[in-house]
Design a protein around this motif. Structure first.
Motif, PDB file in Angstrom:
ATOM      1  N   THR A 168      53.746  22.449  -8.945  1.00  0.00           N
ATOM      2  CA  THR A 168      53.633  21.473 -10.119  1.00  0.00           C
ATOM      3  C   THR A 168      53.961  22.066 -11.222  1.00  0.00           C
TER       4      THR A 168
ATOM      5  N   ASP B 102      47.140  17.716 -11.754  1.00  0.00           N
ATOM      6  CA  ASP B 102      48.185  18.132 -10.646  1.00  0.00           C
ATOM      7  C   ASP B 102      47.486  18.889  -9.684  1.00  0.00           C
TER       8      ASP B 102
ATOM      9  N   LEU C 185      50.688  22.476  -4.919  1.00  0.00           N
ATOM     10  CA  LEU C 185      49.847  21.294  -4.184  1.00  0.00           C
ATOM     11  C   LEU C 185      50.485  21.198  -2.818  1.00  0.00           C
TER      12      LEU C 185
ATOM     13  N   VAL D 286      51.316  10.280  -5.505  1.00  0.00           N
ATOM     14  CA  VAL D 286      51.937  11.528  -5.751  1.00  0.00           C
ATOM     15  C   VAL D 286      53.299  11.360  -5.835  1.00  0.00           C
TER      16      VAL D 286
ATOM     17  N   GLY E 263      55.919  14.337 -17.331  1.00  0.00           N
ATOM     18  CA  GLY E 263      54.860  15.224 -17.247  1.00  0.00           C
ATOM     19  C   GLY E 263      53.975  15.498 -18.510  1.00  0.00           C
TER      20      GLY E 263
ATOM     21  N   PRO F 109      49.381  13.393  -9.464  1.00  0.00           N
ATOM     22  CA  PRO F 109      50.151  14.835  -9.483  1.00  0.00           C
ATOM     23  C   PRO F 109      51.707  14.671  -9.604  1.00  0.00           C
TER      24      PRO F 109
ATOM     25  N   MET G 290      54.828  16.700  -8.100  1.00  0.00           N
ATOM     26  CA  MET G 290      55.327  18.015  -7.314  1.00  0.00           C
ATOM     27  C   MET G 290      56.950  18.044  -7.600  1.00  0.00           C
TER      28      MET G 290
END
Length: 152
Positions: A49, A55, A60, A105, A124, A135, A137
């Motif tokens: 992440t 996150d 993760l 997610v 982000g 989160p 990924m």
């Protein structure tokens, strides 16, 4: 060309519309039985992440990180539909219209074609145009997906 000629031409063209290829030959006798395996309902994987507070760490693992259902949102930085879904989910989350038991997610979908920097700029960072408060990924193309029920 007069009106009748135009109508006749249109009728002929309409009748010719459609597939113009030769019909496929039937292979009923040569078809082999295909055994389909059902797709597992509980898939899981782990991935890096951006290591932001939301996150849950630098890596993760879906199996050990959440209780309850997980809504996976596959995203790309250049995907306008992904931007729309992000805005809609964020608005619904802020309005309290999503269950507290639903975990969202995001998963970066195209690591081969776009950089993690472009994803960070889009989703982000706190000042990103489509910041994700859940989160995000960043799996590499070689990420292995497992059947979480079978592995339990």
């Amino acid at each position: 060309m007069n009106g009748k000629g135009l109508v006749a031409c249109l009728v002929v063209l309409t009748m010719l519309a459609g597939c113009t290829a030769a019909p496929m030959e039937s292979n009923e006798g040569t078809e082999q039985a295909v055994v389909l395996t059902p797709v597992p309902t509980h898939l899981s994987f782990s991935a890096p992440t951006f290591d932001r507070a939301v996150d849950g760490g630098a890596n993760l693992d879906l199996r050990s990180s959440f209780d309850g259902p997980v809504l996976l949102l596959w995203v790309a930085s250049g995907c306008s539909g992904c931007h729309d879904w992000t805005v809609m989910l964020k608005e619904e989350l802020e309005a309290g219209n999503l269950s507290n038991t639903t975990n969202i997610v995001a998963v970066h979908r195209y690591p081969e074609f776009e950089s993690t920097e472009s994803v960070a700029q889009r989703y982000g960072e706190n000042n990103s145009t489509h910041f994700m408060p859940w989160p995000l990924m960043l799996p590499p193309p070689s990420t292995t997906v497992i059947d979480a029920k079978a592995a339990a």
